[in-house]
Write an enzyme that holds these catalytic residues in place. Structure first.
Site, mmCIF file in Angstrom:
data_model
loop_
_atom_site.group_PDB
_atom_site.id
_atom_site.type_symbol
_atom_site.label_atom_id
_atom_site.label_comp_id
_atom_site.label_asym_id
_atom_site.label_seq_id
_atom_site.Cartn_x
_atom_site.Cartn_y
_atom_site.Cartn_z
ATOM 1 N N ARG A 277 -7.404 -0.362 -6.976
ATOM 2 C CA ARG A 277 -7.602 0.785 -6.080
ATOM 3 C C ARG A 277 -7.613 2.048 -6.942
ATOM 4 N NH1 ARG A 277 -4.348 1.176 -0.713
ATOM 5 N NH2 ARG A 277 -6.289 2.195 -0.114
ATOM 6 N N GLN B 161 -3.056 2.542 9.979
ATOM 7 C CA GLN B 161 -1.712 2.623 9.371
ATOM 8 C C GLN B 161 -0.759 3.421 10.259
ATOM 9 O OE1 GLN B 161 -4.560 3.004 7.718
ATOM 10 N NE2 GLN B 161 -4.416 2.446 5.559
ATOM 11 N N ASN C 141 -5.615 12.445 0.037
ATOM 12 C CA ASN C 141 -4.779 11.637 0.955
ATOM 13 C C ASN C 141 -5.717 10.906 1.913
ATOM 14 O OD1 ASN C 141 -2.139 10.785 1.867
ATOM 15 N ND2 ASN C 141 -2.524 11.968 3.713
ATOM 16 N N LYS C 142 -5.131 10.095 2.765
ATOM 17 C CA LYS C 142 -5.907 9.249 3.687
ATOM 18 C C LYS C 142 -7.006 10.031 4.389
ATOM 19 C CE LYS C 142 -5.596 5.741 4.238
ATOM 20 N NZ LYS C 142 -6.499 4.880 3.411
ATOM 21 N N ARG D 192 0.845 -1.198 0.000
ATOM 22 C CA ARG D 192 0.000 0.000 0.000
ATOM 23 C C ARG D 192 0.884 1.253 0.000
ATOM 24 N NH1 ARG D 192 1.605 1.798 4.252
ATOM 25 N NH2 ARG D 192 0.448 3.700 3.916
ATOM 26 N N GLY D 193 0.225 2.421 -0.075
ATOM 27 C CA GLY D 193 0.978 3.669 -0.154
ATOM 28 C C GLY D 193 1.178 4.005 -1.623
ATOM 29 N N ALA D 194 0.965 5.273 -1.977
ATOM 30 C CA ALA D 194 0.895 5.635 -3.395
ATOM 31 C C ALA D 194 2.127 5.224 -4.223
ATOM 32 C CB ALA D 194 0.611 7.131 -3.520
ATOM 33 N N ASP E 258 -1.937 10.904 -2.173
ATOM 34 C CA ASP E 258 -2.238 9.834 -3.139
ATOM 35 C C ASP E 258 -2.424 10.381 -4.546
ATOM 36 O OD1 ASP E 258 -3.070 8.598 -0.414
ATOM 37 O OD2 ASP E 258 -2.766 6.964 -1.839
#
Ligand code: MRU
Length: 359
Positions: A94, A201, A252-253, A52-54, A242
Site C-alpha cells: 500500500r 470503515q 487521508n481517506k 489497516r490504518g496508518a 496517512d
C-alpha cells in the site's frame, strides 16, 4: 482506558511465533483473529485491509519483515539479499500511509548498525523493533487523545471519517482516541460517523468501537456531512492522517478533503490527529504523495454483489489530499500545531521521532 475496553488489533504470540491480527474485514459481525505465520499471508492481509490504518500498517510491516526472514538459513550475504527482497515486497503493498515505509526504514537503519552481528542476532533485533514500534504507537495514541481532548471544547458534536480508533493505531487510536478521551471527560455529546464509502470503515469499524465504548453516535451517508454542518449540528470535525508532509498538507481517506472544504464554508474547526510517525518531511507538498488506486470492484459492487450496470467502470482512489490552509490544527503526541504551515511543522517535528520516555 481499561484493558478490556477494546480488542487488540495486532499482537505477537511469542510462544507460537505468529502475528495475531484481528480480521477487520469480518467486523462488526465476527471478532476473529488471523494467525499470520508467513509473509505472503501478511501481504494478503494488508492488501485486503484485514489490517489497516496508518500506525497499524507500520507495526504490521515490522513484524512482517521478521516473518519474512525468520526461517532463513544460510550465509550473511544471502540473508541480507533476502531481507532486501522482503522489504521490497512489503513496500509494494500500500503506497500512501507513510508509517509502513518509516517502519521499513527503521529496520534498514537497525541493520546498518547490526551488520557485523550473526544472522540470528539480526533476526532478534528485527523482532524487537516490531515490539518497540507497537509500544511506541500505543504510547503516542494516549498522548494524542489527551492533547486533542484539551482543545476539543465542551458539549461538542463531533463528525469523524473512516476509522481511526484502537483498530487503526493500537492503544486508543488517534482521532477516535480524542473522541474517547473527550467523552470520558464529559465533553462529547454525539458523534456523527461518516459511513466512508466504499469499504465502510466508518459504518463497520468506527460505529463498532463507539458501541463498545458506549459513546452515542449516528452513522451518516458521506454525502450527508455537509447537510448536518449547514444545519448547525456539527461543532468540530476530527480525522486521522496517512501522511502529513512538510507544508502541512494531509493525505487521508477519500472524502476527507470535501469534509474540510465544507467545514471551512461553515466555520467549523477541522482537526487532524496523527502521531509524529505519520509525518514525511522528505516531501514538500501534498501533490507529491502517492495516492493508492484500488480495484474498481470495490465501487461497482456492494457486499460482493454487483450494483452498477455491466460495462460501467469505476475510479477508486483510496485517499485524497487536504491542503494545510483548510486545517485548524494538527494534534500529535507532542502537542498541537495550530494553523499548520512549513515553519510550524519543522519546529514541531524537527527533533525527529519522540522518545517514549518524553511522554
Ligand atoms: O484504507 P485505510 O482503512 O487503511 O485508511 C485509513 C485511514 O485513512 C485513516 O484515517 C488513517 O490511516 C489514520 S488511522 C489512525
Amino acid at each position: 482506558m481499561s484493558g478490556n475496553a477494546y480488542h487488540k488489533p495486532v499482537y505477537w504470540d511469542g510462544e507460537r511465533e505468529v502475528l495475531m491480527i484481528l480480521d477487520q474485514r469480518k467486523l462488526p459481525h465476527k471478532v476473529e483473529y488471523l494467525e499470520i505465520k508467513a509473509l505472503p499471508e501478511l501481504i494478503q492481509a494488508i492488501k485486503t485491509l484485514a489490517v489497516r490504518g496508518a500506525p497499524l500498517l507500520g507495526i504490521a510491516a515490522a513484524y512482517g519483515t521478521y516473518l519474512g526472514i525468520r526461517d532463513f538459513e544460510g550465509e550473511k550475504e544471502k540473508f541480507l539479499n533476502k531481507l532486501d527482497e522482503v522489504i521490497a515486497q512489503i513496500s509494494a503493498t500500500r503506497p500512501t500511509a507513510v508509517n509502513l515505509f518509516a517502519a521499513l526504514r527503521r529496520i534498514q537503519e537497525t541493520l546498518q548498525l547490526a551488520k557485523s552481528l550473526p544472522v540470528e542476532k539480526i533476526k532478534e533485533k528485527i523482532l524487537a523493533l516490531g515490539h518497540r514500534i507497537l509500544e511506541e504507537e500505543e504510547g503516542r495514541s494516549f498522548a494524542i487523545a489527551r492533547n486533542g481532548a484539551d482543545i476539543l471544547g465542551t458539549s461538542v458534536r463531533v463528525l469523524t471519517h473512516c476509522n481511526t480508533g484502537a483498530l487503526a493505531a493500537a492503544g486508543v487510536g488517534t482521532a477516535l482516541g480524542i473522541v474517547y478521551e473527550g467523552f470520558q471527560r464529559g465533553y462529547v455529546e454525539m458523534v456523527y460517523v461518516d459511513e466512508t464509502r466504499p469499504l465502510l470503515q466508518g459504518a463497520r469499524l468506527t460505529a463498532w468501537e463507539l458501541s463498545q465504548w458506549g459513546i452515542p453516535h449516528r452513522i451518516i451517508a458521506d454525502g450527508a456531512a455537509a447537510y448536518f454542518m449547514q444545519k448547525g449540528e456539527i461543532d468540530v470535525v476530527v480525522v486521522g492522517a496517512d501522511r502529513i508532509v512538510r507544508n502541512g498538507d494531509v493525505a487521508n481517506k477519500i472524502g476527507t478533503y470535501s469534509l474540510a472544504v465544507a467545514a471551512k464554508r461553515h466555520g467549523i474547526p477541522f482537526i487532524v490527529a496523527a502521531p509524529t510517525s505519520t509525518f514525511d518531511l522528505s516531501i514538500l507538498e501534498g501533490a507529491q504523495i502517492p495516492i493508492e488506486m484500488r480495484d474498481e470492484s470495490e465501487v461497482l459492487e456492494f457486499a460482493g454483489r454487483r450494483i452498477a450496470p455491466e460495462g460501467s467502470h469505476a475510479l477508486n482512489p483510496a485517499f485524497d489530499i487536504t491542503p494545510a490552509s483548510l486545517i485548524s490544527a494538527i494534534v500529535t503526541e507532542r502537542g498541537v500545531i495550530e494553523k499548520p504551515n512549513i515553519d510550524k511543522i519543522a519546529s514541531h517535528i524537527g527533533g525527529g521521532y519522540i522518545d517514549l520516555a518524553e511522554l
